[in-house]
Design a protein around this motif. Structure first.
Motif, PDB file in Angstrom:
ATOM      1  N   GLU A   9       0.819  -1.208   0.000  1.00 58.96           N
ATOM      2  CA  GLU A   9       0.000   0.000   0.000  1.00 58.96           C
ATOM      3  C   GLU A   9       0.856   1.262   0.000  1.00 58.96           C
ATOM      4  OE1 GLU A   9      -3.584   2.130   2.593  1.00 58.96           O
ATOM      5  OE2 GLU A   9      -3.167  -0.017   2.835  1.00 58.96           O
ATOM      6  N   GLY A  12       2.542   1.479  -3.434  1.00 62.12           N
ATOM      7  CA  GLY A  12       1.509   1.725  -4.426  1.00 62.12           C
ATOM      8  C   GLY A  12       1.015   3.156  -4.384  1.00 62.12           C
ATOM      9  N   ALA A  16       1.230   5.697  -7.444  1.00 60.16           N
ATOM     10  CA  ALA A  16      -0.023   6.231  -7.977  1.00 60.16           C
ATOM     11  C   ALA A  16       0.021   7.751  -8.067  1.00 60.16           C
ATOM     12  CB  ALA A  16      -1.198   5.791  -7.102  1.00 60.16           C
ATOM     13  N   ARG A  60      -7.355   7.955  -6.627  1.00 56.82           N
ATOM     14  CA  ARG A  60      -6.436   6.872  -6.984  1.00 56.82           C
ATOM     15  C   ARG A  60      -6.077   6.032  -5.757  1.00 56.82           C
ATOM     16  NH1 ARG A  60      -2.007  10.021 -10.837  1.00 56.82           N
ATOM     17  NH2 ARG A  60      -3.377  10.322 -12.663  1.00 56.82           N
ATOM     18  N   LYS A  61      -5.839   6.705  -4.649  1.00 57.81           N
ATOM     19  CA  LYS A  61      -5.483   5.978  -3.430  1.00 57.81           C
ATOM     20  C   LYS A  61      -6.601   5.036  -3.014  1.00 57.81           C
ATOM     21  CE  LYS A  61      -4.025   6.588   1.384  1.00 57.81           C
ATOM     22  NZ  LYS A  61      -3.701   7.568   2.456  1.00 57.81           N
ATOM     23  N   LEU A  64      -6.590   2.079  -5.283  1.00 57.75           N
ATOM     24  CA  LEU A  64      -5.479   1.215  -4.895  1.00 57.75           C
ATOM     25  C   LEU A  64      -5.859   0.354  -3.702  1.00 57.75           C
ATOM     26  CD1 LEU A  64      -2.225   0.762  -5.135  1.00 57.75           C
ATOM     27  CD2 LEU A  64      -2.179   2.309  -3.172  1.00 57.75           C
ATOM     28  N   GLN A  65      -6.453   0.955  -2.688  1.00 57.91           N
ATOM     29  CA  GLN A  65      -6.821   0.216  -1.482  1.00 57.91           C
ATOM     30  C   GLN A  65      -7.860  -0.861  -1.783  1.00 57.91           C
ATOM     31  OE1 GLN A  65      -7.997   3.610   0.866  1.00 57.91           O
ATOM     32  NE2 GLN A  65      -6.020   3.751   1.907  1.00 57.91           N
ATOM     33  N   GLY A 101       2.525  -3.787  -5.024  1.00 58.24           N
ATOM     34  CA  GLY A 101       2.202  -2.377  -4.833  1.00 58.24           C
ATOM     35  C   GLY A 101       2.618  -1.533  -6.015  1.00 58.24           C
ATOM     36  N   VAL A 104       0.113  -2.321  -9.059  1.00 57.61           N
ATOM     37  CA  VAL A 104      -1.236  -1.798  -8.844  1.00 57.61           C
ATOM     38  C   VAL A 104      -1.216  -0.274  -8.757  1.00 57.61           C
ATOM     39  CG1 VAL A 104      -3.266  -1.869  -7.348  1.00 57.61           C
ATOM     40  CG2 VAL A 104      -1.942  -3.942  -7.734  1.00 57.61           C
ATOM     41  N   GLY A 105      -0.177   0.277  -8.136  1.00 53.74           N
ATOM     42  CA  GLY A 105      -0.054   1.729  -8.073  1.00 53.74           C
ATOM     43  C   GLY A 105       0.105   2.346  -9.446  1.00 53.74           C
ATOM     44  N   ALA A 108      -3.178   2.361 -11.132  1.00 48.75           N
ATOM     45  CA  ALA A 108      -4.097   3.313 -10.511  1.00 48.75           C
ATOM     46  C   ALA A 108      -4.063   4.671 -11.197  1.00 48.75           C
ATOM     47  CB  ALA A 108      -3.749   3.483  -9.029  1.00 48.75           C
TER      48      ALA A 108
END
Length: 282
Positions: A9, A12, A16, A60-61, A64-65, A101, A104-105, A108
């Motif tokens: 996280e 990421g 992001a 975006r965050k 991501l989560q 991370g 995926v980041g 995102a």
């Protein structure tokens, strides 16, 4: 060995790179969604058996989560098959978390919308997500009206929601195939050298192998390719159907559909090679 999801996280979120503006979007997202539901169900003649989730404009965050949470659920059966001894026990979870991370980041930054459901967790809520900063950025870069772009993306994501709520067996069918695939994995190997030394040429090579089935064969074994092929075939139909529906219903609702379609096609054609590679690897 457990994957370090906190590292995933943090890294990421850094990749992001959240822009200013929060979740503000042009137009009325709720109205666009209700209009999309009416048009999509009328055209497809598909009747949802449960309520379509309300739309959510997110950052975006937040995207991501959500997706790290989904991936954590899917990866859980595999964590017990990762190394529990030797040097990789100490660093493997951190490296794998960093890799997840980072990927995926990076994605995102580009995802516009998503119908989110965790296939192997029937209790997880379905969500209809619109990544506000990416929609704003895409509208500006493509030179199209932001409100029209949001409405058009709503047609696509609502179509996915209708597919999975109107076809009772679809989610469980894909979930069953995913469970079967996960159950066949005997061991997960983490190669620290591969994770920390990949150059762009290495990524291109991996992408080529993935396109030919080589990378997946290495990870899953040739006897499991039939399951993967079946899942890919179903998802090709699901995604192709959504692309078709968004254009057909959009033609009646949006005067500038041709402009939107041309702009989106240009966005896909000019997608950086690194993004294409990461999407394939994910």
């Amino acid at each position: 060995m457990s994957i370090d999801w906190a590292i995933a996280e943090r890294l990421g979120g850094y990749v992001a790179s959240e822009p200013p503006g929060g979740t503000a979007l042009a137009g009325d997202l709720d109205a666009y969604t209700q209009d999309a539901i009416a048009r999509v169900t009328a055209y497809t003649q598909m009747t949802p058996t449960r309520e379509i989730p309300p739309p959510e404009a997110i950052t975006r965050k937040q995207w991501l989560q959500v997706n790290l949470g989904s991936m954590r659920t899917i990866m859980q059966p595999l964590e017990s098959k990762m190394p529990e001894s030797g040097p990789m026990k100490a660093i493997g979870g951190t490296l794998t978390g960093a890799e997840i991370g980072g990927v995926v980041g990076y994605l995102a930054q580009r995802v516009l919308g998503q119908y989110e459901l965790v296939l192997i967790d029937a209790a997880s809520p379905e969500r209809l997500l619109f990544v506000a900063p990416n929609l704003r950025e895409a509208a500006t870069k493509l030179g199209v009206d932001e409100a029209d772009l949001v409405a058009w993306v709503a047609f696509h994501e609502v179509t996915h929601a209708v597919q999975f709520t109107a076809v009772p067996w679809l989610r469980e069918h894909l979930a069953g195939r995913l469970r079967a695939l996960l159950e066949t994995v005997e061991e997960v190997k983490v190669d620290a050298g591969s994770l920390v030394k990949l150059s762009m040429d290495d990524l291109r090579s991996l992408a080529d192998r993935l396109r030919d089935g080589g990378l997946i064969t290495l990870a899953a074994g040739p006897e499991r390719m039939a399951i993967i092929d079946e899942m890919q075939a179903v998802m090709a139909v699901v995604e192709g159907h959504a692309e078709h529906v968004m254009d057909v219903v959009g033609a009646d609702a949006l005067d500038n559909l041709d402009e939107l379609r041309a702009a989106l096609d240009r966005r896909r054609e000019t997608k950086p090679q690194a993004v294409r590679i990461l999407e394939k690897l994910l």
